[in-house]
Every structure is written in C-alpha cells, then in structure tokens.
Design an enzyme around this catalytic site. Structure first.
Site, PDB file in Angstrom:
ATOM      1  CG  HIS A   1      -5.789  -2.171   0.279  1.00 41.50           C
ATOM      2  ND1 HIS A   1      -5.000  -2.010  -0.760  1.00 41.50           N
ATOM      3  CD2 HIS A   1      -5.230  -1.787   1.444  1.00 41.50           C
ATOM      4  CE1 HIS A   1      -3.850  -1.403  -0.408  1.00 41.50           C
ATOM      5  NE2 HIS A   1      -4.112  -1.027   0.877  1.00 41.50           N
TER       6      HIS A   1
ATOM      7  CB  SER B   1      -0.966  -0.102   1.232  1.00 44.00           C
ATOM      8  OG  SER B   1      -2.078   0.975   0.965  1.00 44.00           O
TER       9      SER B   1
END
Length: 688
Positions: A661, A546
């Site tokens: 995610h 991320s």
C-alpha cells in the site's frame, strides 16, 4: 421483490479486473503501463527520477533510530542495499558524524539466498535483547512472515519461533513465550481479514497447539493486544475491535489487588487509552459523563488504574482542548506526561507534571512555527519508574528534519539533521482559510516562492486526505520541493474535516452519511485558491492517496470544473464493493455498509466508480496502484481507469508489481512513482 445487492457485483462488467493475477487483467495492466510509459517517460521524467533517487539514496540522510537496551537500532536503504540493512550502534557512536554500524541482517543478501523478494517489516527484541522477532513482508504486503533471529550470531534460529505468512501481531511475554494474533485460517480471521484470536505460544510447542487466550466475533474487525513487560507493571491489554473506531478494552495485570484477573475497562467504546505504569490515561472521542463530571471530547484524564478497577471514577482532567487546540498523542515518562498538541495545525510539545497543587502544563520553548514536532520514548521500557529520555523530531515544509535528545533537564541536545534537498531561496509558507458553505473555516497551507510579491497564476497542486482522524501536518517537502517548488510552482495542503487536526469532532463531522463534507471542504479550498488569483482551475491539480484517492476521485466526478488535472494514488473508488475487497470491511465505521439499503443511498453519492458518466467535462486523471497492495484492492484503480477509458476520457494508469500500500519497499519504486506523477502534472497543468 428484493432489491439487488450492490456489493455482489451483479451489474459490474469490469469485475474481471478484480482478479489480481488473472491473465486477462494482467494483460490489460501491462498494456496500460506501456501506454503510460510512452506518454510520460521522456527526458524530463528521467531527470526527475534521477533527482529523487539522489535524495532517497543520499548518504547524509538521518538514520532514524529507536533505542532498546544498550543499542540504537536502524533500518537503512541505499543504492548498494535497495531492500535495506537492519543494523545497530551505540548512542556514543551515533552522536558522531560517522557512526560505526553493526549490520545484523542484510535483506538483499537474504533475498538472493532464498530467491524471494522480502521487505523488512520490523523487529521486536526479546526481554533479554539477545533475540528478535523479524517480520518479513513479500514485496510490501501487510501480511508478514515472522522468524526468530539470534542477534549475537546474526542468524535465524533454526528451531525457533516461525509464524507463516498472514496478517499477524506478535509480542514477547518472556524469553520463551509469545502472544500472537495471526489470521492463518478462515477460523482465525474476521470478515475484515484480521485475526480474531490471541494465542499464547510456548517454545517447543507446535503453533497449532498454542492456547487461545482471547477471541472476538467473526463480524468484529480484529482482536488486538499490548504486552507491558515493565518490571512491577507487567500485564496485557486486549482490544475487541468492534469496528475501526469502537472497542471493548480488557486488562490483565500481574501485580496488585486485581492480579491474574481479566477485567473489562468500563469506558466508552470510542476512546484512546494508555497504562504504562500506575495510571490509566484516557481521551474520549465524544463527551463522556462519568461520576459527577463530564470529560470533554479530546480531553485527557488520569486516574490510578487499580483504583479505577476497584470502582473509583474521580478522574483528573489534565488537558482541555479548545476550538483550535487539539491533542494528537501523549507519552508517559518519569518527568510527567509529554503531550503532542496541534495549535491551529502547528505542532507544540507540552509537559504535564503532577504536584501538590495539581497538574501543571509547561510548553517546551524554542521550537519552530509551521512545523510538526513529535516526541517518542527513547528506551526506558525496562525501567519500573518509566523512562527518562525522549527523542524529539522536528520537520517543516521548508525546514529539513532534525532530531534531538531530551533527558528532562535543560535544552534538548541536537542529534542529527537532514540535508537540504531543494533550494529554499524565496520559499514562503502561508496558512490561509477558506469558508465552507456552513460557515466553517477550513485551513490550508500554501507553499511556494515569493507568495507575498504577487505573480501571474501558477501551476498548483492541492493535496488532501480527510479521513480516519488522520492529521495532515507540516513535513519537509524534499521531493516536491526539488521537482515542483524549485520551478516556481505552488503546493497547497488542505486540512479538511474528516482528519484529526482539531480533534475527534473534526473527524466526526465527516463520517458515513456526512463523509461528503470532506470532499465539499476540499472543493471549497480549490475555489479559494482560484479566487485568490494565485492559480486558475486550468492550472490547479489535486492529489491524494488511499482515502485521499477517494477524495480526488470525487473531485473528478463531482467537481471537475475546479481542476485541470487529478493524480489519484492507491485509491478507494468502488463504494459498492469495497467491503468485499481485502481489508475493506474494517472501514465500515468510516464510510457505511453498502449492503444496508439506507446506507447505500448516501454511499453511492460519493462512489466515483458509480458516478462516472458520459458527457462530462472531466480533466485528465492519472491513477496508480500496486499489485501487492493487500489493504486497498488494486481493482478499485483498475476498474475506474477502464471505465473512464471506455467513456472516452483522458485517463492514464500505472500499476507497480511491488511495494504494497505504501509503495516504498525500495527507493527505485518510490522514485518511479514520484517521477511519473510529476511528469503527468507537467504535461497537464505545468509547462511541458
């Protein structure tokens, strides 16, 4: 002449890879996945995959619980139930070695019945605990569908509340009323893709007719809210999130002199708050002068909420940070305020209690060093005087996680312990420091066998994040311990600026125009590892995901000489277009806005997609993403991999089609991701 807008993609020949389900893009992904599988999926990969599955599916894992009413609720995944079971038990049963679980919802059975790949995303019990709002995510997306569930009959309510798929926040007000924010339509959504309205929905009313009770501007990040149903303290707090860090906060109380009024709290825009009962607790992100005093950055201050709303500003400062001691969070209890503190990145718990002589801080003794120690309220949400019980969780790099129940009296009562997942023989943990170019000491943890004995340089992974005030703290290394540390290799975790390890100022030191500082700190730690002799640049890999993917992307393009390999997970890499992709606009406060020319000047200096160039000595890189990630667009990873491949660099790519995610909707996907990553490291810096 108007300068071209870098965010419009006008000069991006790989823009087609942003089409998530585009035929050409998907064909490219499938070809890349097959190439990667052919390179990495050998017998060692299969052994690692099996080892991770054994860890993730182990029956003796801790079933982590939350208490609501008379029951403890848990969500559990194993080999027989890969998508999981939502279930409950009693505290008395939970304390036994074999609790009796009452299964409320089987997600795998639901998926089979409906032909949809749902993932469980949480459940909120109704005030009387007979109903729940079940959040279901499609393959791990942030967007959810919400359905009302009847707990006694273990079934969805046929004519109950249903909120179609969207990025949604929802909470019970009473048994027949909800507050919800749901980005159902463009009108309901901010430019960042989150809800801009909060609506009050009464049972029997169509969702479209729900009354809007709070709204924010289109350019704001979101409208958030919190419902307090604690008897005699009922109310709602609303947040107008201007960006990721700044908010205007409003409170609407049901009781007291300000009952029925919605009042904005006169607070700084960057501040953390809570108000569970009578008090307002605040912790500013920057020094705040209020009344005749200044509340320092990262301190905690208290005042009676009704007095504050009436104009009083005589806060009591109850916690003061120091250069190495930072407040991470707090919880309000009947016994006092429980603080989670980081002391030189080591977890501590302290209890603040009010007395006639003022506030007294007592550190809870008997807790380990080099550990992360958290405390959460354990029930008590229906108690007007705040709850009494807390659940402590303790974890360390080489210390399997344990939980304990604390009632406020005596020592915590042990509840559960995780099994050891790797052989700890010879494992040591050291905290070291590297010195940045500006003289700042950057701490990092080094974990591995026989660190004190001295040895030839060994393969080492350096992990980092460095953003959004998120702290990297010790946590049990079950998977990395089994696949990496047991082999005699080393693992390091860097506490670089941009995180929250030393409070808000540590974060503010690496934001927007100074975001590069986090990357420079990470490079400083890499140099220190090599200079110490424990590894070399050729044997050192870095890993991040991320925002950490942006970090290690910059290691590739700005500091390639420091690493032998790079593992880049669900990354943010194109800093020209990130605001146009999914939730990217919500991060402008962290990075800057590429459509503002002065901000693009510095953004392009840490945009790996734009920095990648021919003729460099880049180490091999493994880039992973997820097609159902609706937070960080998979186009970042796809385009970077494609560009590097076109430039002739050693790049490997993998995209899963489920997981969102986090990539962890089921244990198989998580095991695949971990085994592929460690297979890549073995083939680059390891011994394969």
């Amino acid at each position: 002449m108007t300068a071209p807008n870098p965010a419009d993609g006008h000069n991006d020949p790989l823009l087609w890879l942003e089409e998530i389900e585009g035929d050409k893009a998907v064909a490219w992904v499938e070809a890349q996945n097959a190439r990667t599988d052919g390179f990495l999926c050998d017998d060692s990969y299969k052994r690692d995959f099996d080892a991770v599955m054994k860890i993730l599916d182990a029956d003796d894992r801790i079933p982590f619980v939350g208490k609501s009413g008379d029951y403890l609720y848990n969500f559990w995944k194993d080999a027989a139930h890969p998508r999981g079971l939502w279930r409950r038990t009693t505290l008395e049963s939970y304390k036994t070695d074999t609790p009796e679980w009452d299964v409320l919802l089987d997600i795998d059975a639901l998926n089979k019945a409906e032909g949809i790949s749902w993932a469980f995303a949480g459940a909120a019990r109704s005030p009387d605990k007979t109903r729940a709002l079940i959040s279901l995510s499609f393959n791990g997306t942030d967007a959810i569908e919400v359905r009302e569930f009847d707990i006694p009959s273990k079934s969805f309510v046929a004519d109950g509340f249903i909120i179609p798929k969207a990025k949604t926040q929802v909470s019970w007000v009473d048994q027949d009323t909800l507050l919800l924010g749901s980005a159902q339509t463009p009108e309901d959504s901010t430019e960042a893709g989150y809800t801009r309205t909060v609506r009050k929905w009464t049972r029997g009313m169509p969702l479209a007719a729900a009354e809007t009770v709070f709204e924010v501007e289109k350019q704001d990040v979101a409208a958030w809210f919190g419902v307090n149903r604690r008897p005699s303290h009922e109310g709602v707090m609303y947040w107008r999130a201007l960006d990721f860090t700044r908010s205007h906060i409003f409170v609407e109380r049901k009781h007291g002199p300000h009952a029925g009024k919605r009042l904005r709290l006169e607070l700084p825009e960057e501040i953390s708050v809570s108000a569970e009962a009578n008090d307002l607790l605040v912790s500013p992100k920057q020094d705040w002068t209020v009344g005749d005093q200044t509340i320092p950055t990262g301190a905690l201050a208290v005042i009676d909420l009704d007095r504050f709303l009436s104009g009083a500003r005589d806060f009591e400062i109850v916690f003061m940070p120091s250069p190495t001691r930072a407040l991470q969070s707090w919880a309000e209890t009947r016994h006092g305020i429980m603080l989670e503190i980081l002391d030189n990145v080591r977890g501590r718990l302290a209890l603040l209690q009010r007395s006639e002589a003022g506030w007294r801080e007592t550190t809870l003794p008997g807790l380990p060093d080099n550990a992360t120690i958290s405390a959460q309220n354990f029930g008590g949400e229906d108690d007007p005087d705040l709850g009494t019980d807390m659940l402590f969780t303790v974890t360390g790099f080489d210390r399997p996680t344990t939980t304990a129940l604390w009632t406020g009296q005596g020592a915590p009562e042990p509840l559960k312990s995780s099994p050891p997942n790797f052989d700890p023989e010879g494992i040591e943990v050291q905290q070291r420091h590297a010195v940045a170019t500006d003289g700042t000491r950057i701490p990092y943890f080094l974990i591995g066998k026989n660190l004190s004995a001295g040895a030839p340089p060994r393969p080492t992974i350096l992990y980092g994040y460095g953003g959004f005030e998120i702290s990297l703290t010790p946590a049990y290394m079950g998977i990395a311990g089994k696949l990496w540390l047991e082999q005699g290799h080393l693992y390091a975790i860097a506490n670089i600026r941009g995180g929250g390890e030393f409070g808000p100022a540590w974060h503010l030191a690496s934001r927007k125009i100074t975001k590069h500082v986090a990357h420079d700190d990470f490079a400083t730690v890499a140099r220190d590892l090599a200079a110490s002799g424990i590894t070399t640049a050729q044997k050192l890999a870095c890993h991040g995901g991320s925002n950490g993917g942006l970090l290690v992307g910059n290691m590739l393009t700005r500091y390639p000489e420091l690493f032998g390999a790079i593992w880049c997970s669900v990354p943010l890499l194109d800093m020209a277009r990130y605001t146009k992709l999914l939730a990217g606009a919500s991060w402008i406060a962290e990075y800057g806005d590429p459509e503002i020319p002065d901000e693009w000047v510095y953004l392009q200096k840490y945009s790996p997609y734009h920095l990648a160039a021919a003729g460099q000595n880049y180490p091999p890189i493994f880039i992973t993403t997820n097609r159902t990630d609706d937070r960080v667009h998979p186009g970042h990873a796809r385009k970077m991999a494609a560009k590097l491949e076109e430039l002739g660099y050693p790049v490997w790519f993998n995209e899963t089609v489920a997981g969102g995610h986090s990539g962890a909707v089921d244990n198989t996907k998580q095991a695949q991701s971990q085994a592929l990553g460690f297979a890549f490291l073995r083939r680059t810096i390891g011994t394969a």
